[in-house]
Design a protein around this motif. Structure first.
Motif, PDB file in Angstrom:
ATOM      1  N   ARG A  44      34.898  39.889  43.762  1.00 11.51           N
ATOM      2  CA  ARG A  44      34.767  38.435  43.542  1.00 11.51           C
ATOM      3  C   ARG A  44      36.125  37.752  43.679  1.00 11.51           C
ATOM      4  NH1 ARG A  44      33.071  38.381  38.306  1.00 11.51           N
ATOM      5  NH2 ARG A  44      31.308  39.591  38.992  1.00 11.51           N
ATOM      6  N   HIS A  45      37.181  38.379  43.167  1.00  9.04           N
ATOM      7  CA  HIS A  45      38.521  37.786  43.203  1.00  9.04           C
ATOM      8  C   HIS A  45      39.179  37.925  44.573  1.00  9.04           C
ATOM      9  CE1 HIS A  45      38.367  37.019  38.980  1.00  9.04           C
ATOM     10  NE2 HIS A  45      38.039  38.255  38.752  1.00  9.04           N
ATOM     11  N   LEU A  46      38.902  39.013  45.270  1.00  6.12           N
ATOM     12  CA  LEU A  46      39.518  39.240  46.575  1.00  6.12           C
ATOM     13  C   LEU A  46      39.026  38.263  47.632  1.00  6.12           C
ATOM     14  CD1 LEU A  46      39.474  43.117  46.918  1.00  6.12           C
ATOM     15  CD2 LEU A  46      41.483  41.660  46.869  1.00  6.12           C
ATOM     16  N   LEU A  47      37.787  37.847  47.537  1.00  4.12           N
ATOM     17  CA  LEU A  47      37.179  37.119  48.646  1.00  4.12           C
ATOM     18  C   LEU A  47      36.834  35.679  48.304  1.00  4.12           C
ATOM     19  CD1 LEU A  47      35.024  40.062  49.872  1.00  4.12           C
ATOM     20  CD2 LEU A  47      37.137  39.207  50.835  1.00  4.12           C
ATOM     21  N   LYS A  48      37.648  35.038  47.532  1.00  2.31           N
ATOM     22  CA  LYS A  48      37.423  33.621  47.232  1.00  2.31           C
ATOM     23  C   LYS A  48      37.674  32.771  48.430  1.00  2.31           C
ATOM     24  CE  LYS A  48      37.899  33.261  42.354  1.00  2.31           C
ATOM     25  NZ  LYS A  48      38.467  32.595  41.260  1.00  2.31           N
ATOM     26  N   ASP A 108      41.277  39.267  56.936  1.00  2.00           N
ATOM     27  CA  ASP A 108      42.586  39.326  56.294  1.00  2.00           C
ATOM     28  C   ASP A 108      42.387  39.319  54.784  1.00  2.00           C
ATOM     29  OD1 ASP A 108      45.540  39.190  56.455  1.00  2.00           O
ATOM     30  OD2 ASP A 108      45.191  37.318  55.354  1.00  2.00           O
ATOM     31  N   ILE A 109      42.889  40.363  54.117  1.00  2.00           N
ATOM     32  CA  ILE A 109      42.758  40.482  52.660  1.00  2.00           C
ATOM     33  C   ILE A 109      44.135  40.788  52.098  1.00  2.00           C
ATOM     34  CG2 ILE A 109      41.676  41.740  50.766  1.00  2.00           C
ATOM     35  CD1 ILE A 109      39.428  42.423  52.793  1.00  2.00           C
ATOM     36  N   ASN A 110      44.644  39.883  51.305  1.00  2.00           N
ATOM     37  CA  ASN A 110      45.968  40.054  50.695  1.00  2.00           C
ATOM     38  C   ASN A 110      47.036  40.388  51.737  1.00  2.00           C
ATOM     39  OD1 ASN A 110      44.809  39.581  48.208  1.00  2.00           O
ATOM     40  ND2 ASN A 110      44.662  41.733  47.677  1.00  2.00           N
TER      41      ASN A 110
END
Length: 104
Positions: A100-104, A59-61
């Protein structure tokens, strides 16, 4: 791969973002035939990564996306816009700053 290609809309568009830091298509790729060729080319290059690649759904955004990892870490995040059971748009994020920002 045949199953994915069969799901592509005739006028599908693939957009790839490398941010000048990762290999990516410079311009949008349009049409089922050209997108299919591009995807097949990617599958041929995957073995060149040390240890190959691993793909996982995640799940991404708020959307289902594919995360592609190599021995070096995350190399691509792919998101799809599906309309009437066809893939209308594909978005590949390869810019390491954005990953880097998407998958914190």
């Amino acid at each position: 791969m045949d199953r994915v290609v069969s799901m592509l809309a005739k006028d599908v568009v693939l957009v790839s973002d490398g941010g000048g830091k990762a290999f990516a298509a410079v311009h949008p790729i349009e049409s089922r035939d050209l997108v299919a060729r591009f995807l097949l080319g990617l599958t041929r290059k995957a073995p060149h990564y040390e240890g190959g690649v691993h793909v996982e759904m995640r799940d991404i955004n708020g959307q289902t996306g594919l995360v592609v990892r190599s021995g070096d870490g995350i190399v691509t995040v792919a998101l799809m816009h599906v309309e009437r059971n066809s893939i209308r748009n594909l978005y590949f994020v390869r810019n390491p700053d954005k990953l880097r920002h998407l998958l914190k």
